[in-house]
Design an enzyme around this catalytic site. Structure first.
Site, PDB file in Angstrom:
ATOM      1  N   ASN A 207       0.858  -1.193   0.000  1.00 33.29           N
ATOM      2  CA  ASN A 207       0.000   0.000   0.000  1.00 33.29           C
ATOM      3  C   ASN A 207       0.891   1.238   0.000  1.00 33.29           C
ATOM      4  OD1 ASN A 207       0.447   0.907   2.858  1.00 33.29           O
ATOM      5  ND2 ASN A 207      -0.347  -1.152   3.248  1.00 33.29           N
ATOM      6  N   ASP A 275      -4.730  -6.131   5.148  1.00 33.23           N
ATOM      7  CA  ASP A 275      -5.800  -6.909   5.789  1.00 33.23           C
ATOM      8  C   ASP A 275      -5.759  -8.379   5.373  1.00 33.23           C
ATOM      9  OD1 ASP A 275      -6.962  -4.872   7.304  1.00 33.23           O
ATOM     10  OD2 ASP A 275      -7.926  -4.043   5.517  1.00 33.23           O
ATOM     11  N   LYS A 285       8.277 -18.214  -9.253  1.00 33.25           N
ATOM     12  CA  LYS A 285       7.698 -17.085  -9.979  1.00 33.25           C
ATOM     13  C   LYS A 285       6.558 -17.599 -10.873  1.00 33.25           C
ATOM     14  CE  LYS A 285       8.706 -13.417 -13.173  1.00 33.25           C
ATOM     15  NZ  LYS A 285       9.328 -13.206 -14.461  1.00 33.25           N
ATOM     16  N   PHE A 321      -4.678   3.602  14.670  1.00 34.06           N
ATOM     17  CA  PHE A 321      -4.936   4.597  13.631  1.00 34.06           C
ATOM     18  C   PHE A 321      -6.121   4.106  12.812  1.00 34.06           C
ATOM     19  CE2 PHE A 321      -1.722   7.980  13.064  1.00 34.06           C
ATOM     20  CZ  PHE A 321      -1.036   7.765  14.246  1.00 34.06           C
ATOM     21  N   LYS A 339     -11.963  -2.858  17.986  1.00 39.29           N
ATOM     22  CA  LYS A 339     -10.601  -3.371  18.196  1.00 39.29           C
ATOM     23  C   LYS A 339     -10.183  -3.317  19.665  1.00 39.29           C
ATOM     24  CE  LYS A 339      -9.115  -2.568  13.506  1.00 39.29           C
ATOM     25  NZ  LYS A 339      -7.955  -2.809  12.656  1.00 39.29           N
TER      26      LYS A 339
HETATM   27  N1  CTP Z   1      -4.229  -2.904  12.066  1.00 42.56           N
HETATM   28  C1  CTP Z   1      -3.533  -3.964  12.604  1.00 42.56           C
HETATM   29  N2  CTP Z   1      -3.568  -5.171  11.993  1.00 42.56           N
HETATM   30  C2  CTP Z   1      -4.279  -5.356  10.852  1.00 42.56           C
HETATM   31  C3  CTP Z   1      -4.981  -4.269  10.291  1.00 42.56           C
HETATM   32  C4  CTP Z   1      -4.951  -3.056  10.920  1.00 42.56           C
HETATM   33  O1  CTP Z   1      -2.895  -3.793  13.650  1.00 42.56           O
HETATM   34  N3  CTP Z   1      -4.272  -6.553  10.281  1.00 42.56           N
HETATM   35  C5  CTP Z   1      -4.219  -1.630  12.783  1.00 42.56           C
HETATM   36  C6  CTP Z   1      -3.543  -0.488  12.067  1.00 42.56           C
HETATM   37  O2  CTP Z   1      -2.164  -0.399  12.414  1.00 42.56           O
HETATM   38  C7  CTP Z   1      -4.314   0.708  12.587  1.00 42.56           C
HETATM   39  C8  CTP Z   1      -5.713   0.142  12.824  1.00 42.56           C
HETATM   40  O3  CTP Z   1      -5.550  -1.254  12.937  1.00 42.56           O
HETATM   41  O4  CTP Z   1      -3.839   1.145  13.847  1.00 42.56           O
HETATM   42  C9  CTP Z   1      -6.736   0.432  11.777  1.00 42.56           C
HETATM   43  O5  CTP Z   1      -6.268   0.145  10.508  1.00 42.56           O
HETATM   44  P1  CTP Z   1      -7.219   0.307   9.258  1.00 42.56           P
HETATM   45  O6  CTP Z   1      -6.489  -0.185   8.053  1.00 42.56           O
HETATM   46  O7  CTP Z   1      -7.793   1.683   9.232  1.00 42.56           O
HETATM   47  O8  CTP Z   1      -8.414  -0.644   9.669  1.00 42.56           O
HETATM   48  P2  CTP Z   1      -8.855  -2.026   9.185  1.00 42.56           P
HETATM   49  O9  CTP Z   1      -8.635  -3.021  10.237  1.00 42.56           O
HETATM   50  O10 CTP Z   1      -8.258  -2.307   7.858  1.00 42.56           O
HETATM   51  O11 CTP Z   1     -10.443  -1.811   9.066  1.00 42.56           O
HETATM   52  P3  CTP Z   1     -11.330  -1.508   7.776  1.00 42.56           P
HETATM   53  O12 CTP Z   1     -11.120  -2.670   6.854  1.00 42.56           O
HETATM   54  O13 CTP Z   1     -12.706  -1.415   8.349  1.00 42.56           O
HETATM   55  O14 CTP Z   1     -10.854  -0.197   7.243  1.00 42.56           O
END
Ligand code: CTP
Length: 397
Positions: A207, A275, A285, A321, A339
């Protein structure tokens, strides 16, 4: 505490007037001030007002070159517990980075073995110029501390980063340097950067996170005296100095590194964790074949923030965050509850905001008391404010 002494170098910039307020704050905190005014600084504030407020004579280029016998520049440079340069102009920073010593201020800065804190102030374009940024990196590498600059309207009519930090912010940075810092003895884990999830040995899903906000938070917590474990994915911004760095690639590795770093007093999860990972990632590959396009299958990654918030070894304060592109405060508030963290720092990462990968951030801090919208400001300033709030929260427990 023994009386501390600050050698304050006032450079030539319109924000030099704020340094007069800074002198008052320092004196109010019973910190002695030895003022040095550069030749350009004298164009903005007078030696008389500086010396009257400081209660100490002003060292200026001409005065001191003529009075070397009274107090040599070497002795002057070492007579303080901290040297503060406010405003630190682009020119002064360039001189420092280049090791030049062609006036009293630059000579003192080169001759000193005392910690130095800069409060840069300049036009936005001068700040963003590659030369200034190069000098800044060099100075940080030399162990020089920096507070600000902030973003906002400038005296020259432009808008952006380059305004000198406010006197109370500089004062907080000075206090942190002169004392052990409110987070002394506290261990805080900061996650930062993106994660890379493999598709095959040469391709991955990532990302746009640069890791800038996470690195700034780690530096701000370090500046308040915390012991920081910085767990970072493959970020484009380098980790700050003076923190314990663990580098990871994937979400699974980040979870392992965070769990291994516990126990901690606080955790700030600024990483943009993927995620999902590719559950059918290939060992070899993936080749183009006549039989069609590859089909990727996904499996959910562990949620590091939720696991830390709900785990047995939970830190006293867990900050997450929320990167959103719509309904920012509402989604973030739901995320906080889901969370199980204490605070969420929410931001709008829609491409038009320029936040992801940019130098500024506009955040909403969500706590159990509600949502607090912060104005758009530099990521360093967001970090300084957040670190100060964390120090308050951990201090109050
Ligand atoms: N985070 C984490 N582990 C994950 C995903 C997210 O620790 N697998 C943490 C990020 O570091 C951040 C927070 O969760 O502090 C929120 O991340 P965000 O990407 O906004 O949330 P998501 O869990 O992806 O939720 P959504 O799909 O609803 O946006």
């Amino acid at each position: 505490m023994d009386q501390k002494r600050v050698l304050l170098i006032i450079g030539g910039g319109i924000s030099a007037y704020k340094s007069l307020l800074l002198i008052r704050l320092l004196r109010g905190a019973r910190i002695a001030v030895t003022p040095v005014l550069t030749r350009a600084g004298e164009e903005f504030v007078t030696p008389l007002s500086v010396s009257a407020l400081a209660g100490h004579k002003v060292h200026s280029a001409l005065f001191d070159l003529g009075q070397e016998a009274e107090m040599g520049h070497i002795e002057l440079s070492r007579s303080a517990d901290l040297i503060v340069v406010a405003p630190a102009t682009a020119d002064l920073m360039a001189k420092m980075a280049g090791g030049r010593a062609d006036d009293l201020a630059s000579t003192l800065l080169l001759a000193t073995d005392t910690p130095v804190l800069l409060a840069p102030a300049m036009n936005v374009r001068m700040w963003h110029h590659a030369a200034t940024q190069r000098n800044l990196d060099a100075l940080r590498g030399d162990g020089i501390h920096v507070v600000g600059p902030n973003s906002g309207d400038m005296a020259c009519g432009e808008f952006g980063l380059g305004r000198m930090a406010e006197p109370d912010e500089i004062m907080a940075a000075i206090t942190a340097r002169l004392t052990d810092g409110p987070l002394k003895g506290r261990h805080i884990i900061v996650t930062s950067g993106p994660t890379h999830e493999a598709i095959d040995p040469v391709r991955y899903i990532a990302n746009r996170s640069s890791g800038a906000q996470g690195a700034a938070i780690a530096a701000a917590l370090r500046d308040l005296g915390a012991t920081v474990t910085f767990v970072t994915g493959p970020a484009s911004v380098p980790p700050p100095s003076g923190v314990q760095v663990t580098r990871v690639q994937t979400a699974q590795q980040m979870l392992g590194a965070v769990m291994a770093a516990l126990p901690a007093d606080g955790a700030v999860m600024a990483a943009a964790v993927a995620d999902w990972h590719v559950s059918n990632a290939s060992d070899q590959k993936i080749k183009k074949t006549a039989s069609g396009l590859p089909v990727l299958e996904f499996a959910e990654n562990p949620d590091i923030l939720a696991e830390v918030s709900k785990g047995a070894n939970r830190p006293e304060l867990v900050v997450g965050f929320a990167a959103e592109t719509q309904n920012v405060a509402e989604y973030a508030a739901q995320k906080r509850l889901r969370k199980g963290c204490d605070w969420i720092v929410a931001n709008d990462v829609s491409p038009q905001t320029g936040i992801m990968g940019g130098s500024e951030n506009a955040v909403t801090l969500i706590t159990d008391a509600g949502a607090e919208e912060w104005p758009r400001m530099g990521k360093t300033e967001v970090a300084a404010r957040l670190a100060a709030r964390i120090a308050q929260a951990l201090g109050a427990k």
